[in-house]
Scaffold this active site. Structure first.
Site, mmCIF file in Angstrom:
data_model
loop_
_atom_site.group_PDB
_atom_site.id
_atom_site.type_symbol
_atom_site.label_atom_id
_atom_site.label_comp_id
_atom_site.label_asym_id
_atom_site.label_seq_id
_atom_site.Cartn_x
_atom_site.Cartn_y
_atom_site.Cartn_z
ATOM 1 N N GLY A 1 0.779 -1.145 0.310
ATOM 2 C CA GLY A 1 0.333 0.070 -0.181
ATOM 3 C C GLY A 1 1.096 1.690 0.133
ATOM 4 O O GLY A 1 0.434 2.713 -0.297
ATOM 5 N N ARG A 2 2.480 1.132 0.480
ATOM 6 C CA ARG A 2 2.644 2.645 0.844
ATOM 7 C C ARG A 2 4.251 1.595 0.023
ATOM 8 O O ARG A 2 5.215 1.997 0.503
ATOM 9 C CB ARG A 2 2.822 3.155 1.727
ATOM 10 C CG ARG A 2 3.689 2.099 3.159
ATOM 11 C CD ARG A 2 3.273 3.099 3.914
ATOM 12 N NE ARG A 2 3.781 1.976 5.483
ATOM 13 C CZ ARG A 2 4.272 2.644 5.887
ATOM 14 N NH1 ARG A 2 4.503 3.977 6.292
ATOM 15 N NH2 ARG A 2 4.106 1.530 7.764
ATOM 16 N N GLY B 1 -0.595 6.557 1.739
ATOM 17 C CA GLY B 1 0.767 5.203 0.812
ATOM 18 C C GLY B 1 2.101 6.097 1.630
ATOM 19 O O GLY B 1 3.140 6.146 0.744
ATOM 20 N N ASP C 1 9.930 -5.502 8.365
ATOM 21 C CA ASP C 1 8.625 -4.610 9.061
ATOM 22 C C ASP C 1 9.371 -4.191 10.268
ATOM 23 O O ASP C 1 8.070 -4.803 11.396
ATOM 24 C CB ASP C 1 6.947 -5.431 8.357
ATOM 25 C CG ASP C 1 6.460 -4.371 7.838
ATOM 26 O OD1 ASP C 1 7.009 -3.126 7.660
ATOM 27 O OD2 ASP C 1 5.812 -5.383 7.124
ATOM 28 N N ASP D 1 1.495 -11.248 7.409
ATOM 29 C CA ASP D 1 1.981 -10.643 5.706
ATOM 30 C C ASP D 1 2.782 -10.255 6.205
ATOM 31 O O ASP D 1 4.261 -9.437 5.389
ATOM 32 C CB ASP D 1 1.178 -8.953 5.573
ATOM 33 C CG ASP D 1 0.534 -8.838 6.736
ATOM 34 O OD1 ASP D 1 0.063 -9.060 7.526
ATOM 35 O OD2 ASP D 1 1.105 -7.001 6.467
ATOM 36 N N LYS E 1 9.651 2.214 0.126
ATOM 37 C CA LYS E 1 8.936 2.158 1.420
ATOM 38 C C LYS E 1 8.244 3.987 1.680
ATOM 39 O O LYS E 1 8.887 4.217 2.647
ATOM 40 C CB LYS E 1 9.029 1.843 2.285
ATOM 41 C CG LYS E 1 8.523 0.988 3.574
ATOM 42 C CD LYS E 1 8.188 0.432 4.402
ATOM 43 C CE LYS E 1 7.513 0.131 5.674
ATOM 44 N NZ LYS E 1 8.179 -0.788 7.113
HETATM 45 P P1 AMP Z 1 2.146 -3.090 8.281
HETATM 46 O O1 AMP Z 1 1.585 -2.478 9.296
HETATM 47 O O2 AMP Z 1 2.848 -1.796 7.677
HETATM 48 O O3 AMP Z 1 2.975 -3.892 7.485
HETATM 49 O O4 AMP Z 1 1.238 -2.804 7.083
HETATM 50 C C1 AMP Z 1 -0.293 -3.166 6.993
HETATM 51 C C2 AMP Z 1 -0.721 -3.181 6.111
HETATM 52 O O5 AMP Z 1 -0.626 -2.014 5.430
HETATM 53 C C3 AMP Z 1 0.832 -3.331 4.392
HETATM 54 O O6 AMP Z 1 -0.524 -3.616 2.719
HETATM 55 C C4 AMP Z 1 1.112 -1.668 4.028
HETATM 56 O O7 AMP Z 1 1.421 -1.847 2.518
HETATM 57 C C5 AMP Z 1 -0.344 -1.231 4.234
HETATM 58 N N1 AMP Z 1 -0.090 0.285 4.707
HETATM 59 C C6 AMP Z 1 0.962 0.360 5.894
HETATM 60 N N2 AMP Z 1 0.827 1.945 5.789
HETATM 61 C C7 AMP Z 1 0.370 2.457 5.106
HETATM 62 C C8 AMP Z 1 -0.124 4.169 4.172
HETATM 63 N N3 AMP Z 1 0.238 5.245 4.893
HETATM 64 N N4 AMP Z 1 -0.428 3.549 2.975
HETATM 65 C C9 AMP Z 1 -0.755 3.009 2.313
HETATM 66 N N5 AMP Z 1 -0.640 1.819 3.018
HETATM 67 C C10 AMP Z 1 -0.324 1.595 4.355
HETATM 68 MG MG MG Z 2 3.673 -5.534 6.319
#
Ligand code: AMP
Ligand code: MG
Length: 498
Positions: free
Chosen positions: A97-98, A131, A267, A257, A118
């Site tokens: 997502g980002r 993102g 992560d 994930d 990222k």
């Molecule tokens: P994470 O908690 O960083 O492992 O993220 C979990 C999911 O949320 C993943 O698909 C990320 O790409 C998405 N994600 C996290 N932060 C953002 C953001 N600011 N904008 C878009 N997608 C996000």
């Molecule tokens: Mg992640």
């Protein structure tokens, strides 16, 4: 090059096997443009290891490239699809997502490695997110990843951190940044879950073959590739989580994930190192139930691997009950693998090179005194080697009541005496596995605060320099060695960095 002059896109020497071999598992995408990119840090040693021109990238060109404004000439940027169990609940579609995979390079040692951005803007997988990433979490990921690497723990690493010159909106406005991440791959348990959830067995099979060839090439040609992969990942994750446990690392968000097939830590969000030993330690502000507490990590590893096994079932056996039986057989190896890996690490920390039946109890005996006496994880293990050299006083002082550990010390001395051999070499070996310096939470917070709010990167650089050599005795390290006051730790919370 004068300011404002256009840069020529560099060539990274990409060889993009994911894009080539796995069509339909990603979306080709571009990074969002940012207004005023400024390179905060380039990891020059890593850049060189990847065969990149560190000299050319360590400045305005690097800011353009690692912000996403200027794609390397041979990049085929893409956002990967994945799913995942987050805190136990299944999301069938997450995806990058980002993040954006720029491409893969073969490093100087012949290893294939992903280079990804990222915080590079929205993608089709962004859901409601912007993102973006903020400088604080980006520098945090940089620091902790480099610390893990220096500790010898498999991990993704930071290649660059760039400030974007933009404000991003969280609870308050925060300065934005992009992290460039290097990974053995970004294939996650959730990547398999994505295709399993859609009943897309064709892509699931392709992904399995691809992952096996990329990470476990010795297993290509196995009779049941999916089972071979499950077994290899089970072993790799058991060892990885034992590594975490041995240094007091708490990942904080072990969603499926965020678990790689390569066995690298990935992560770095709400992660943190534990100070005083307490198995229930949780720092993450969103982990209300303590699902990802320090002591729960081995069990969560098994839970996540069970989700991988479920995803792989259609490839294991055409008959479902037979598939379940065979996958379960592999999964049950996890507990023994983890226990063996953990005991191996604990023996090394206790200065034992041989094995005796009572070693596990000896290790657990120390842990129980440490817990009762609130002993600092890192310093307790580090200072034990001094006990071997004849002076256990500093070790004893890690315990609220030092006398409480004397009974254990007697048992340990007797056990070590049965090993024989040279004391000096044994103590040095202990110092080679139990670090003196970890990224202490208060130091990390301080470095981030200075960088974000004062524009001063000196504390970040100083901390990076310290955590890059965690095992060395050297003068002037005291500020980096000592734990924070308990009052700091009690109120310390970490955030997911979104
Ligand atoms: P994470 O908690 O960083 O492992 O993220 C979990 C999911 O949320 C993943 O698909 C990320 O790409 C998405 N994600 C996290 N932060 C953002 C953001 N600011 N904008 C878009 N997608 C996000
Ligand atoms: Mg992640």
């Amino acid at each position: 090059m004068p300011d404002g002059a256009p840069h020529t896109a560099p060539v990274f020497g990409f060889d993009n096997s994911y894009a080539r071999d796995l069509p339909g598992t990603f979306v080709a995408w571009r990074a969002a443009r940012v207004v005023a990119p400024r390179l905060l840090k380039l990891n020059r040693a890593l850049a060189e290891e990847l065969g990149l021109d560190a000299g050319a990238l360590d400045g305005p060109l690097g800011a353009e490239v690692f912000s996403g404004n200027l794609a390397p000439a041979d990049a085929e940027p893409l956002a990967q699809a994945y799913a995942g169990h987050q805190f136990g609940g299944f999301s069938p579609q997450l995806g990058d997502g980002r993040a954006l995979l720029l491409g893969e390079v073969i490093d100087l040692q012949g290893r294939r490695r992903d280079i990804a951005l990222k915080g590079s803007g929205q993608t089709p997988f962004s859901r409601r997110g912007d993102g973006k990433a903020a400088i604080g979490p980006v520098l945090r990921e940089y620091l902790i990843g480099e610390a893990m690497h220096a500790l010898g723990i498999p991990t993704t690493r930071a290649l660059a951190a760039v400030a974007t010159g933009e404000q991003i909106l969280r609870d308050t406005g925060l300065p934005g940044a992009v992290l460039t991440r290097v990974a053995a791959s970004h294939i996650r348990v959730g990547t398999f879950q994505f295709f399993a959830a859609r009943g897309d067995t064709d892509n699931l099979r392709k992904l399995t073959d691809y992952t096996l060839a990329r990470h476990y090439p010795g297993l290509v040609g196995a009779e049941t590739p999916a089972l071979a992969l499950l077994a290899a990942v089970t072993e790799a994750q058991a060892r990885l989580i034992a590594d975490w446990m041995a240094v007091g690392f708490i990942h904080g968000v072990m969603n499926t994930d965020n678990m790689t097939l390569s066995g690298e830590t990935i992560d770095y969000g709400p992660c943190a190192f534990m100070d005083a030993y307490a198995p229930g330690t949780v720092f993450s502000s969103i982990d209300h139930q303590g699902r990802y507490a320090y002591g729960n990590q081995p069990g969560i590893g098994q839970w996540n691997l069970a989700r991988l096994a479920e995803a792989l079932l259609p490839l294991v056996d055409a008959q479902e009950d037979r598939a379940v039986e065979r996958a379960t057989e592999v999964l049950t190896t996890y507990a023994a693998s983890y226990e063996a890996a953990w005991l191996e690490r604990m023996r090394a920390k206790l200065g034992l090179s041989g094995a005796e039946d009572g070693d596990r109890d000896l290790a657990l005996g120390l842990l129980s005194v440490m817990e009762a006496q609130k002993a600092d994880w890192t310093l307790t293990f580090r200072l034990l080697s001094q006990g071997l050299r004849g002076d256990a006083s500093a070790f004893r002082l890690q315990f609220a009541e030092p006398a409480a550990v004397d009974g254990w010390l007697d048992l340990w001395r007797a056990r070590v005496a049965r090993e024989g051999g040279a004391v000096g070499a044994r103590a040095a070996a202990m110092d080679g596995v139990s670090p003196l310096v970890i990224p202490r939470n208060h130091m990390v917070e301080d470095a981030i605060r200075s960088a974000v709010w004062e524009g001063d990167l000196a504390p970040f650089e100083a901390l990076l320099d310290q955590i890059a050599r965690p095992f060395d005795e050297a003068p002037g390290r005291d500020a980096f060695i000592l734990p924070p006051p308990q009052s700091f730790t009690d109120s310390f919370r970490t955030f997911c960095g979104t």
